[in-house]
Motif scaffolding. Sequence first.
Motif, PDB file in Angstrom:
ATOM      1  N   ILE A   9       0.843  -1.203   0.000  1.00 26.21           N
ATOM      2  CA  ILE A   9       0.000   0.000   0.000  1.00 26.21           C
ATOM      3  C   ILE A   9       0.875   1.249   0.000  1.00 26.21           C
ATOM      4  O   ILE A   9       0.666   2.178  -0.786  1.00 26.21           O
ATOM      5  CB  ILE A   9      -0.964  -0.012   1.214  1.00 26.21           C
ATOM      6  CG1 ILE A   9      -2.018  -1.106   1.050  1.00 26.21           C
ATOM      7  CG2 ILE A   9      -1.625   1.359   1.396  1.00 26.21           C
ATOM      8  CD1 ILE A   9      -2.830  -1.378   2.310  1.00 26.21           C
ATOM      9  N   ILE A  10       1.870   1.281   0.877  1.00 23.51           N
ATOM     10  CA  ILE A  10       2.759   2.445   0.984  1.00 23.51           C
ATOM     11  C   ILE A  10       3.590   2.612  -0.283  1.00 23.51           C
ATOM     12  O   ILE A  10       3.754   3.731  -0.788  1.00 23.51           O
ATOM     13  CB  ILE A  10       3.655   2.318   2.239  1.00 23.51           C
ATOM     14  CG1 ILE A  10       2.797   2.426   3.497  1.00 23.51           C
ATOM     15  CG2 ILE A  10       4.751   3.371   2.237  1.00 23.51           C
ATOM     16  CD1 ILE A  10       3.507   2.007   4.773  1.00 23.51           C
ATOM     17  N   ALA A  11       4.120   1.512  -0.827  1.00 27.48           N
ATOM     18  CA  ALA A  11       4.938   1.589  -2.035  1.00 27.48           C
ATOM     19  C   ALA A  11       4.123   2.107  -3.226  1.00 27.48           C
ATOM     20  O   ALA A  11       4.592   2.954  -3.986  1.00 27.48           O
ATOM     21  CB  ALA A  11       5.543   0.225  -2.355  1.00 27.48           C
ATOM     22  N   ARG A  12       2.909   1.617  -3.378  1.00 29.34           N
ATOM     23  CA  ARG A  12       2.052   2.104  -4.475  1.00 29.34           C
ATOM     24  C   ARG A  12       1.730   3.584  -4.311  1.00 29.34           C
ATOM     25  O   ARG A  12       1.767   4.349  -5.271  1.00 29.34           O
ATOM     26  CB  ARG A  12       0.768   1.287  -4.543  1.00 29.34           C
ATOM     27  CG  ARG A  12       0.954  -0.048  -5.192  1.00 29.34           C
ATOM     28  CD  ARG A  12      -0.386  -0.770  -5.419  1.00 29.34           C
ATOM     29  NE  ARG A  12      -0.147  -2.018  -6.098  1.00 29.34           N
ATOM     30  CZ  ARG A  12      -0.012  -3.185  -5.472  1.00 29.34           C
ATOM     31  NH1 ARG A  12      -0.129  -3.274  -4.161  1.00 29.34           N
ATOM     32  NH2 ARG A  12       0.218  -4.280  -6.162  1.00 29.34           N
ATOM     33  N   ARG A  13       1.422   3.997  -3.086  1.00 26.26           N
ATOM     34  CA  ARG A  13       1.135   5.412  -2.822  1.00 26.26           C
ATOM     35  C   ARG A  13       2.372   6.273  -3.116  1.00 26.26           C
ATOM     36  O   ARG A  13       2.275   7.318  -3.756  1.00 26.26           O
ATOM     37  CB  ARG A  13       0.695   5.614  -1.371  1.00 26.26           C
ATOM     38  CG  ARG A  13       0.250   7.053  -1.107  1.00 26.26           C
ATOM     39  CD  ARG A  13      -0.017   7.322   0.349  1.00 26.26           C
ATOM     40  NE  ARG A  13       1.259   7.284   1.053  1.00 26.26           N
ATOM     41  CZ  ARG A  13       1.426   6.912   2.301  1.00 26.26           C
ATOM     42  NH1 ARG A  13       0.393   6.542   3.019  1.00 26.26           N
ATOM     43  NH2 ARG A  13       2.607   6.902   2.855  1.00 26.26           N
ATOM     44  N   ASN A  14       3.537   5.816  -2.692  1.00 28.85           N
ATOM     45  CA  ASN A  14       4.766   6.559  -2.958  1.00 28.85           C
ATOM     46  C   ASN A  14       5.015   6.687  -4.463  1.00 28.85           C
ATOM     47  O   ASN A  14       5.381   7.759  -4.941  1.00 28.85           O
ATOM     48  CB  ASN A  14       5.963   5.900  -2.287  1.00 28.85           C
ATOM     49  CG  ASN A  14       5.968   6.091  -0.796  1.00 28.85           C
ATOM     50  OD1 ASN A  14       5.251   6.940  -0.259  1.00 28.85           O
ATOM     51  ND2 ASN A  14       6.758   5.296  -0.104  1.00 28.85           N
ATOM     52  N   TYR A  15       4.816   5.606  -5.196  1.00 25.24           N
ATOM     53  CA  TYR A  15       5.013   5.648  -6.644  1.00 25.24           C
ATOM     54  C   TYR A  15       4.065   6.665  -7.282  1.00 25.24           C
ATOM     55  O   TYR A  15       4.476   7.474  -8.105  1.00 25.24           O
ATOM     56  CB  TYR A  15       4.797   4.257  -7.258  1.00 25.24           C
ATOM     57  CG  TYR A  15       4.980   4.247  -8.752  1.00 25.24           C
ATOM     58  CD1 TYR A  15       6.247   4.101  -9.305  1.00 25.24           C
ATOM     59  CD2 TYR A  15       3.897   4.409  -9.610  1.00 25.24           C
ATOM     60  CE1 TYR A  15       6.431   4.104 -10.683  1.00 25.24           C
ATOM     61  CE2 TYR A  15       4.071   4.409 -10.990  1.00 25.24           C
ATOM     62  CZ  TYR A  15       5.340   4.256 -11.519  1.00 25.24           C
ATOM     63  OH  TYR A  15       5.519   4.271 -12.880  1.00 25.24           O
ATOM     64  N   ARG A  16       2.812   6.613  -6.912  1.00 27.18           N
ATOM     65  CA  ARG A  16       1.803   7.501  -7.502  1.00 27.18           C
ATOM     66  C   ARG A  16       2.048   8.968  -7.158  1.00 27.18           C
ATOM     67  O   ARG A  16       1.668   9.854  -7.915  1.00 27.18           O
ATOM     68  CB  ARG A  16       0.405   7.070  -7.066  1.00 27.18           C
ATOM     69  CG  ARG A  16       0.026   5.737  -7.679  1.00 27.18           C
ATOM     70  CD  ARG A  16      -1.254   5.172  -7.130  1.00 27.18           C
ATOM     71  NE  ARG A  16      -1.458   3.836  -7.689  1.00 27.18           N
ATOM     72  CZ  ARG A  16      -2.182   2.904  -7.123  1.00 27.18           C
ATOM     73  NH1 ARG A  16      -2.810   3.142  -5.983  1.00 27.18           N
ATOM     74  NH2 ARG A  16      -2.303   1.729  -7.683  1.00 27.18           N
ATOM     75  N   ASN A  17       2.689   9.228  -6.013  1.00 28.37           N
ATOM     76  CA  ASN A  17       2.975  10.606  -5.587  1.00 28.37           C
ATOM     77  C   ASN A  17       4.388  11.058  -5.955  1.00 28.37           C
ATOM     78  O   ASN A  17       4.834  12.098  -5.480  1.00 28.37           O
ATOM     79  CB  ASN A  17       2.781  10.737  -4.070  1.00 28.37           C
ATOM     80  CG  ASN A  17       1.335  10.595  -3.677  1.00 28.37           C
ATOM     81  OD1 ASN A  17       0.441  11.016  -4.406  1.00 28.37           O
ATOM     82  ND2 ASN A  17       1.088   9.990  -2.531  1.00 28.37           N
TER      83      ASN A  17
END
Length: 181
Positions: free
Chosen positions: A92-100
């Motif tokens: 969840i955190i990795a996907r959010r970081n990628y998207r941001n």
Amino acid sequence: STHASRLCLLLSSALCGNEMKTKYKISEQDYLQATKLFLKLSKRQLINHIIAGILLLFVAYIGHGVVRHGAIGAILGASIFSMLLRYIFHPIIARRNYRNYPAIKQEFEIELEESGIKISAETGQSNIKWKNIIKWREGEKYILIYPMPSLFHIIPKSLEKSGFEISKLKEYLQQQVGNAT
């Protein structure tokens, strides 16, 4: 011997021309998998975890009352927390970081040079000198280059299909930085 192999690597690079310069993009899946590799325990960390687990099992076996329950609770808590972190929270955190992180979605160009690795993108360029790489890590699909303990550059091994010589990069890293962690 090190100088001779370095010279051979440099000569082959010079003779190949642009074959050592390759463009690529990091997808969300690439980023997720690379961060899993980043979080993978080193051999030393794994040994420390195993020793701690054995000690806790020993205490749980020989301990009485509160001590025994505390050891069992620590084992269960660490196991559950580790699984939640790795399989639920981390993705969840990795996907959010990628998207941001808009810069990670740009096209990159990587090139091996005598002094190190050059990674360029629309927003800038990073010339990573061999002496400034503190470690590197190799997984099945990626090589991570660490100029700082928690900062890494993702190099997909699939670049080999585009002409980038991953084996030369690994050879350079082995010679200049040491073994992968």
